[in-house]
Enzyme design. Sequence first.
Site, short mmCIF file in Angstrom:
data_model
loop_
_atom_site.label_atom_id
_atom_site.label_comp_id
_atom_site.label_asym_id
_atom_site.label_seq_id
_atom_site.Cartn_x
_atom_site.Cartn_y
_atom_site.Cartn_z
CB SER A 142 -0.86 -0.01 1.28
OG SER A 142 -1.52 1.23 1.45
CE1 TYR A 155 -4.35 -2.00 5.12
CE2 TYR A 155 -3.19 0.04 4.60
CZ TYR A 155 -3.88 -1.09 4.19
OH TYR A 155 -4.11 -1.30 2.85
P1 NAD Z 1 -11.35 -6.40 0.06
O1 NAD Z 1 -11.90 -6.25 1.44
O2 NAD Z 1 -12.21 -6.13 -1.11
O3 NAD Z 1 -10.73 -7.86 -0.12
C1 NAD Z 1 -9.95 -8.47 0.86
C2 NAD Z 1 -9.92 -9.97 0.62
O4 NAD Z 1 -9.12 -10.57 1.66
C3 NAD Z 1 -11.29 -10.64 0.66
O5 NAD Z 1 -11.36 -11.64 -0.32
C4 NAD Z 1 -11.31 -11.28 2.06
O6 NAD Z 1 -12.15 -12.41 2.15
C5 NAD Z 1 -9.86 -11.65 2.21
N1 NAD Z 1 -9.50 -11.83 3.62
C6 NAD Z 1 -9.55 -10.93 4.62
N2 NAD Z 1 -9.19 -11.49 5.78
C7 NAD Z 1 -8.91 -12.79 5.52
C8 NAD Z 1 -8.49 -13.89 6.32
N3 NAD Z 1 -8.29 -13.80 7.63
N4 NAD Z 1 -8.31 -15.07 5.70
C9 NAD Z 1 -8.53 -15.20 4.39
N5 NAD Z 1 -8.91 -14.20 3.58
C10 NAD Z 1 -9.10 -13.01 4.14
O7 NAD Z 1 -10.06 -5.46 0.07
P2 NAD Z 1 -9.16 -4.85 -1.13
O8 NAD Z 1 -9.31 -3.39 -1.06
O9 NAD Z 1 -9.35 -5.56 -2.40
O10 NAD Z 1 -7.72 -5.16 -0.52
C11 NAD Z 1 -6.81 -6.11 -1.06
C12 NAD Z 1 -5.40 -5.74 -0.62
O11 NAD Z 1 -5.05 -4.48 -1.15
C13 NAD Z 1 -5.23 -5.62 0.91
O12 NAD Z 1 -4.00 -6.16 1.29
C14 NAD Z 1 -5.25 -4.13 1.13
O13 NAD Z 1 -4.54 -3.76 2.29
C15 NAD Z 1 -4.55 -3.65 -0.13
N6 NAD Z 1 -4.81 -2.25 -0.48
C16 NAD Z 1 -6.08 -1.81 -0.71
C17 NAD Z 1 -6.26 -0.47 -1.06
C18 NAD Z 1 -7.60 0.09 -1.37
O14 NAD Z 1 -7.70 1.32 -1.53
N7 NAD Z 1 -8.65 -0.69 -1.47
C19 NAD Z 1 -5.16 0.39 -1.15
C20 NAD Z 1 -3.89 -0.12 -0.90
C21 NAD Z 1 -3.73 -1.44 -0.57
#
Ligand code: NAD
Length: 260
Positions: A142, A155
């Site tokens: 991130s 985080y």
């Molecule tokens: P999201 O909530 O849409 O998806 C997260 C996924 O992780 C889901 O499929 C969920 O079931 C799975 N998950 C969560 N906890 C779990 C566990 N204990 N065991 C198994 N699976 C688990 O989130 P996203 O926004 O798509 O995020 C994906 C990645 O991108 C994350 O690592 C997040 O930190 C990172 N990220 C997101 C953003 C953003 O703006 N959305 C920005 C930077 C980084």
Amino acid sequence: TLKGKCVVVTGSTSGIGLGIATEFAKAGCRIMLHGLEPESQVLSLIQEIASISNDKVAYSGANIGDPEQCKALIDLANKELGKVDILVNNAGVQFTSPVQDFPAEKWRWLLDVNLNAPFYLTQAVIPQMYERKWGRIIHIASTHGKVASKNKSAYCVSKHGLLGFSKVVALEAAGTGVTSNCICPGWVLTPLVQQQVERISEEKGISYEAAKLQLLLEKQPSGEFVKPEDLGAFAVFLGSDAASQITGAALSMDGGWTTV
Ligand code: NAD
């Protein structure tokens, strides 16, 4: 070409992970989907990805907060896909609170999912990558792996930690055909961020649309969200042979967030 490569994308039944799995499927890879979304949702996603890759699609609902389940996830991937060539550590969670109120159990849970799981999963896949002299480990970190925001202590620690871990793996793997890199997205409009938009909308008494704009403009100079499919295309590039000398890098796709 990546055709026939076997790819595990954690957290790929939602958001960014689904975008990444879709792009690898388009490249002809054999995919393992993973995540905690409800079964009905998962079943249709399995069909959708299979129709794109024209190959079998495996699935795991492992809770990666548990080290044993991380190991089981890779065992299942080896059984169902045959091997793992590319691991995308994408699954992640968020919890926001000022430090003085941050519940210790939330701190531990977040680090288990965002940081410890990528360690266990990498440990479980890297020996076979060394054996075949080819592998890609891609962590979805991130902007918060590079800079901070208030109320996101756990985080930011998890994502800064992921950058450090990835660099060490890159050094240990240097010259073996295995690379390790982080992708650092800015705001992407997924369920994880929708929750934060809803909170701003409630706290400030403004509409969802206004809250979305406020969240964006506070951090992301482009004023636009990053798209899951663009992150997927970036991950596919890191998987390609053209990226064989990109390792230990933390590459941003953040609309200019970390330029200042
Ligand atoms: P999201 O909530 O849409 O998806 C997260 C996924 O992780 C889901 O499929 C969920 O079931 C799975 N998950 C969560 N906890 C779990 C566990 N204990 N065991 C198994 N699976 C688990 O989130 P996203 O926004 O798509 O995020 C994906 C990645 O991108 C994350 O690592 C997040 O930190 C990172 N990220 C997101 C953003 C953003 O703006 N959305 C920005 C930077 C980084």
